[in-house]
Design an enzyme around this catalytic site. Sequence first.
Site, short mmCIF file in Angstrom:
data_model
loop_
_atom_site.label_atom_id
_atom_site.label_comp_id
_atom_site.label_asym_id
_atom_site.label_seq_id
_atom_site.Cartn_x
_atom_site.Cartn_y
_atom_site.Cartn_z
N SER A 182 0.83 -1.20 0.00
CA SER A 182 0.00 0.00 0.00
C SER A 182 0.88 1.26 0.00
O SER A 182 1.81 1.38 0.81
CB SER A 182 -0.88 -0.05 1.26
OG SER A 182 -1.62 1.12 1.41
N SER A 234 -4.69 13.77 -3.48
CA SER A 234 -5.47 15.00 -3.45
C SER A 234 -4.86 16.13 -2.64
O SER A 234 -5.29 17.27 -2.77
CB SER A 234 -6.86 14.71 -2.92
OG SER A 234 -6.80 14.37 -1.56
N HIS A 262 -10.00 11.06 -7.30
CA HIS A 262 -9.73 12.46 -7.67
C HIS A 262 -9.38 12.60 -9.16
O HIS A 262 -8.83 13.63 -9.57
CB HIS A 262 -8.61 13.04 -6.80
CG HIS A 262 -9.06 13.20 -5.38
ND1 HIS A 262 -9.77 14.29 -4.93
CD2 HIS A 262 -8.96 12.36 -4.31
CE1 HIS A 262 -10.06 14.14 -3.65
NE2 HIS A 262 -9.58 12.98 -3.25
N THR A 290 -15.39 7.50 -6.89
CA THR A 290 -16.54 8.10 -6.20
C THR A 290 -17.49 8.70 -7.22
O THR A 290 -17.08 9.05 -8.33
CB THR A 290 -16.06 9.21 -5.24
OG1 THR A 290 -17.19 9.71 -4.53
CG2 THR A 290 -15.40 10.36 -5.98
N LYS A 293 -17.51 13.47 -6.39
CA LYS A 293 -16.62 14.60 -6.66
C LYS A 293 -16.89 15.11 -8.09
O LYS A 293 -17.86 15.81 -8.28
CB LYS A 293 -15.17 14.19 -6.39
CG LYS A 293 -15.00 13.77 -4.90
CD LYS A 293 -13.59 13.62 -4.48
CE LYS A 293 -13.44 12.87 -3.15
NZ LYS A 293 -13.94 13.56 -1.98
N THR A 323 -28.69 -0.19 3.08
CA THR A 323 -29.66 0.29 2.09
C THR A 323 -28.94 0.86 0.88
O THR A 323 -27.95 1.59 1.03
CB THR A 323 -30.55 1.39 2.75
OG1 THR A 323 -31.25 0.78 3.83
CG2 THR A 323 -31.53 1.97 1.77
#
Length: 452
Positions: A182, A234, A262, A290, A293, A323
């Site tokens: 990582s 970012s 990003h 995401t 953004k 949900t």
Amino acid sequence: MRRKETENHYQLRVCGVLSGPIHGQIGPIGASRPHVFAASRAVRLFDYKAAFQTAVEQVKSEGRYRVFADLKRVRGQFPKAIRRRADGTEQDVIVWCSNDYLGMGQHPAVLAAMQAEIDEVGAGAGGTRNISGTTRSAVDLEAELAAWHRKEAALLFTSGYVANEATLTTLQRILPGLIVFSDSLNHASMIAGIRNGGCERHIFAHNDLEHLEALLRDAPAGAPKLVAFESVYSMDGDIADLAGTIALARKYGAMTYLDEVHAVGLYGPTGAGVAERDGLLDGVDIVECTLGKAIGVMGGYIAADAMIVDAVRSWASGFIFTTSLPPALTAGALASVRWLKAHPELREAHQERAATLKARFAAAGIPVLPSQSHIVPVHVGDPVHCKMISDLLLEEHGVYVQPINYPTVPKGTERLRFTPSPNHTDAMMDDLVRAMDRLWTHCNVARLPLAA
Ligand code: PLP
């Protein structure tokens, strides 16, 4: 009586309150058992309020206490917003730090799709996908996202954080003995997922391929391995060496997991991210992004081979037991992605705005940090100055940009992080640069040597 005691004992254990086996030690459970009271009076009860207060005080003493700006965005007028001060008065501001990088959260096509979906199917998804089925726009969105990243399948999550956390945890259940490599600057959600799985993990120095190779070389050749990294980081705005990282992963038999949070919508001919820009879509095994953004809505997803997505779908608690996204969000995101794919001029305008702001700051001697991306970080180097400049920009100049202090960035590298969008005009930039110039003098912050 006996049974009741046992129940209460159990409840306290479940709440994590009970530390010892004798519940008389930890306080009153019920008036019907005076012996418990008697025992409890002899000990000091845990002071919950003080513990919470200490937690807040610690953050305050480290200068990390956050106060959120109370902002109301103005529909269709991004980046304008109305700020409400503590005394209830209002002020017009220009937002300079939004991650709605292209203003898609205010785009007419997105708003229309969301409104139409509410009119047609209502507000909520009604539960998990297992219980309530899948909203049609979610199915269509997953197909669109998969095609965008040139993958067989995609899977939606309620946020990018959840996508990272759930997927990285789950991969370790599916691949026993997985070793994760990582990048040291990976996002908190990736770190959480990697830690939750409990696997062997190695952190390589940020974007340092020599270090990564040394770690990969030391790992058993036949073990399953995963290299987890981001494309655009970012806080510094630097971009990973995708080609180099993918080549190393291939050489040592590791899968690649790339966070394009990003970058999605912003890079590549159709906006699929840096992997698309660099012609490397096929080198990424799992891409995570995401919808909150550049896409301007909310949610997260992964895209990968159908078998990988099916396995994560079947095993990830963070997908199964929550949900699903409301239909209006998936419909809005779908409209946004379709728009972004077809409008490269937005990406060009975005890059132009970022380059212009960097040049204008540099020309004024404002210490803009080197950044290869659309992110424009300005070095302040001191948490108190950073907060002061941010406060004065807001109160006196109607400029909203939040201070970025430790632990988000290392101490001594405190900064302001600007994210100009295609909607930030030259006039807005004039006001910003003028305000920054004044405050740099007022607060006596170091400047760059001025360009000759
Ligand atoms: N990954 C990175 C690199 C991020 O910066 C963020 C959020 O800022 C996330 C993941 C989480 O995405 P979301 O805001 O959709 O939860």
